[in-house]
Design a protein around this motif. Structure first.
Motif, PDB file in Angstrom:
ATOM      1  N   THR A 160       0.850  -1.201   0.000  1.00  0.00           N
ATOM      2  CA  THR A 160       0.000   0.000   0.000  1.00  0.00           C
ATOM      3  C   THR A 160       0.886   1.252   0.000  1.00  0.00           C
ATOM      4  O   THR A 160       2.072   1.188   0.341  1.00  0.00           O
ATOM      5  N   ALA A 161       0.261   2.370  -0.336  1.00  0.00           N
ATOM      6  CA  ALA A 161       1.009   3.632  -0.348  1.00  0.00           C
ATOM      7  C   ALA A 161       1.546   3.940   1.050  1.00  0.00           C
ATOM      8  O   ALA A 161       2.687   4.378   1.199  1.00  0.00           O
ATOM      9  N   ILE A 179       4.013   0.133 -11.223  1.00  0.00           N
ATOM     10  CA  ILE A 179       4.903   1.282 -11.503  1.00  0.00           C
ATOM     11  C   ILE A 179       5.982   0.869 -12.526  1.00  0.00           C
ATOM     12  O   ILE A 179       6.054   1.457 -13.614  1.00  0.00           O
ATOM     13  N   ARG A 207      -7.922   0.542  -7.535  1.00  0.00           N
ATOM     14  CA  ARG A 207      -6.597   0.092  -7.931  1.00  0.00           C
ATOM     15  C   ARG A 207      -6.654  -0.690  -9.232  1.00  0.00           C
ATOM     16  O   ARG A 207      -7.558  -1.471  -9.440  1.00  0.00           O
ATOM     17  N   PHE A 234      -0.060   5.505  -8.283  1.00  0.00           N
ATOM     18  CA  PHE A 234       0.054   4.590  -7.128  1.00  0.00           C
ATOM     19  C   PHE A 234      -0.360   5.322  -5.845  1.00  0.00           C
ATOM     20  O   PHE A 234      -1.128   4.779  -5.022  1.00  0.00           O
ATOM     21  N   LEU A 257      -3.129   2.533  -9.092  1.00  0.00           N
ATOM     22  CA  LEU A 257      -2.163   1.618  -9.700  1.00  0.00           C
ATOM     23  C   LEU A 257      -1.512   0.797  -8.596  1.00  0.00           C
ATOM     24  O   LEU A 257      -1.177   1.328  -7.532  1.00  0.00           O
ATOM     25  N   ALA A 258      -1.334  -0.495  -8.881  1.00  0.00           N
ATOM     26  CA  ALA A 258      -0.654  -1.354  -7.908  1.00  0.00           C
ATOM     27  C   ALA A 258       0.841  -1.027  -7.886  1.00  0.00           C
ATOM     28  O   ALA A 258       1.382  -0.468  -8.843  1.00  0.00           O
ATOM     29  N   PHE A 259       1.488  -1.409  -6.783  1.00  0.00           N
ATOM     30  CA  PHE A 259       2.917  -1.100  -6.613  1.00  0.00           C
ATOM     31  C   PHE A 259       3.739  -1.626  -7.790  1.00  0.00           C
ATOM     32  O   PHE A 259       4.544  -0.891  -8.374  1.00  0.00           O
ATOM     33  N   LYS A 289      -3.633  -6.440 -10.807  1.00  0.00           N
ATOM     34  CA  LYS A 289      -2.218  -6.728 -10.923  1.00  0.00           C
ATOM     35  C   LYS A 289      -1.935  -8.223 -10.975  1.00  0.00           C
ATOM     36  O   LYS A 289      -2.727  -9.025 -10.516  1.00  0.00           O
ATOM     37  N   THR A 303      10.534   1.222  -4.894  1.00  0.00           N
ATOM     38  CA  THR A 303      10.534   0.421  -6.131  1.00  0.00           C
ATOM     39  C   THR A 303      11.959   0.192  -6.650  1.00  0.00           C
ATOM     40  O   THR A 303      12.156  -0.554  -7.604  1.00  0.00           O
TER      41      THR A 303
END
Ligand code: NAP
Length: 401
Positions: A191-192, A345, A392, A335, A340-342, A395, A213
């Motif tokens: 999660t963020a 990216i 989201r 994200f 957007l999922a991690f 993914k 990332t």
């Protein structure tokens, strides 16, 4: 007294720069400040440091800032890219601190160099997007770009007094971020809030996500290759979870010089402000006995594909690193907004790079066009894969959306 123009004064680097200025009022004055939209912090900075010229993101924000300042305290107020450029070149600065986040920092930084002003550079996206153009401008004007990024500052310090032909490799260190030890499957669920918790450094949100990332290290590999004029295969990465060794230079005789220090950005900032002098700082001493152990491991580009994308973009060269950077900026924002999922990216960045037909780097206008194209591409790509607005994107564990 050195007069500073600070681009990105309300951010993490900007505030740390002003903390150094506040600690050494006999060394610095502040000629101009540029920021985005944080008018509360900016108004406090104006009251404290009295710049003659201030710029913000747009006219509306300029109005909000004006409302916060009594007429007697208000500096000249500008906005937008033209305003940021004017802060860089029109405040009689001896040194421009480039600390905006993202490719938005490119234009005012380049303007400073074109005007023959040295730059203390934190905004790595400038060198990633337009490296050869920026370096050629600095060379043509005979002005220095002094790195603020802790890794590049470490290398800059280790190279001091050395011959460039004696350098064999540059070793950038990376903390590995909060998910260094996570299984690939778990990375899908990040999660963020989790990604915003960096283990060692307190930084702005975009670079904190980039660290998680490892795209930050990709940007830094490109930055180092450009800044120190070495092929990208001469820039290597160690994961070093303690963030004490900030980077290393390996020379042709096998000797290695490293720079160490507590993780505190005021150190590389102060060095960039007064290079080659050093300022005393109220910073805790490095106690290696208390730290006990310094460890190093190779990066894992399977779980963190962003780093491999950085090498690939640098190998391709031309406009490709600008595409990597722009797509990453859009993907990080998506994200953080939960769209957007991690692992989406690096997937977004990979898709943009694959769709791009790279050209040799020629001009600022060309870079701005490419930047625009890559941002649009990334927006569309993410939107097409989102289930619904505000949700989201779905993914897969491969890192592809
Ligand atoms: N933080 C670190 O420790 C660190 C270390 C090494 C390198 N860097 C690099 O330094 C740069 C800044 O990082 P940071 O962590 O300080 O970021 P940050 O805390 O997010 O600050 C970014 C700054 O840029 C300003 N800004 C954003 N959009 C703008 C726009 N359109 N026009 C004018 N100003 C704008 C922000 O203004 P508002 O907040 O007022 O909107 C803020 O002042 C990045 O390139 C990063 O990679 C940072």
């Amino acid at each position: 007294m050195k007069r500073l123009a600070i681009l990105g004064s309300t951010g993490s680097i900007g505030r740390s720069t002003l903390a150094v200025v506040a600690e050494h009022p006999d060394e610095f004055t502040v000629g101009g400040l540029a920021a985005g939209q944080n008018v509360k912090v900016l108004a406090e900075q104006i009251r404290r440091f009295r710049p003659a010229l201030v710029s913000v993101r747009d006219k509306e924000v300029a109005g909000q800032l004006r409302d916060l300042l009594p007429a007697s305290e208000a500096p000249e107020l500008l906005w937008g890219p033209a305003g940021a450029r004017e802060v860089a070149v029109g405040t009689g600065a001896d040194l421009v601190v480039s600390a905006m986040v993202g490719a938005v920092g490119l234009e005012p930084t380049l303007a400073a160099l074109q005007a023959g002003l040295p730059v203390a550079l934190a905004n790595k996206e400038t060198l990633v997007a337009a490296g050869s153009l920026v370096m050629a401008t600095a060379r043509a004007q005979g002005v220095a770009i002094i790195p603020v990024d802790s890794e590049h500052s470490a290398i800059f310090q280790a190279l001091h007094g050395q011959r460039s032909e004696d350098v064999h490799l540059l070793w950038l260190t990376a903390s590995g971020g909060p998910f260094r030890a996570w299984e690939a499957e778990r990375l899908d669920q990040v999660t963020a809030a989790q990604a915003l918790k960096h283990p060692n450094w307190s930084m702005g949100p975009k670079i904190t996500i980039d660290s998680a990332t490892m795209m930050n290290k990709a940007l830094e590999v490109i930055e180092a290759s450009v800044l120190f004029d070495l092929p990208v295969d001469k820039v290597r990465v160690y994961i070093h979870p303690q963030s004490i060794v900030h980077s290393l230079v390996e020379f042709v005789d096998g000797s290695v010089l490293a720079q160490l220090g507590v993780p505190d950005m005021r150190l590389p900032i102060a060095y960039a402000l007064t290079y080659p002098r050093r300022l005393p700082l109220k910073s805790p001493s490095l106690d290696l006995c208390q730290i006990g152990q310094l460890s190093f491991e190779p990066p894992d580009t399977t779980r963190f594909p962003g780093l491999a994308l950085g090498y690939a973009a640098a190998e391709t060269g031309g406009t490709m690193p600008a595409v990597l950077n722009a797509a990453n900026e859009v993907a990080v924002a998506a994200f953080l907004e939960g769209r957007l999922a991690f692992m989406g990216i690096p997937a977004t960045v990979a898709a943009a790079m694959e769709a791009h037909d790279p050209q040799p780097l020629e001009s600022l206008e060309q870079i701005l066009t490419v930047n625009h194209w890559a941002r649009d591409f990334a927006h569309d790509w993410i939107n097409q894969r989102s289930r619904a607005p505000g949700r989201r994107a779905h993914k897969r564990s491969t890192g592809a959306l």
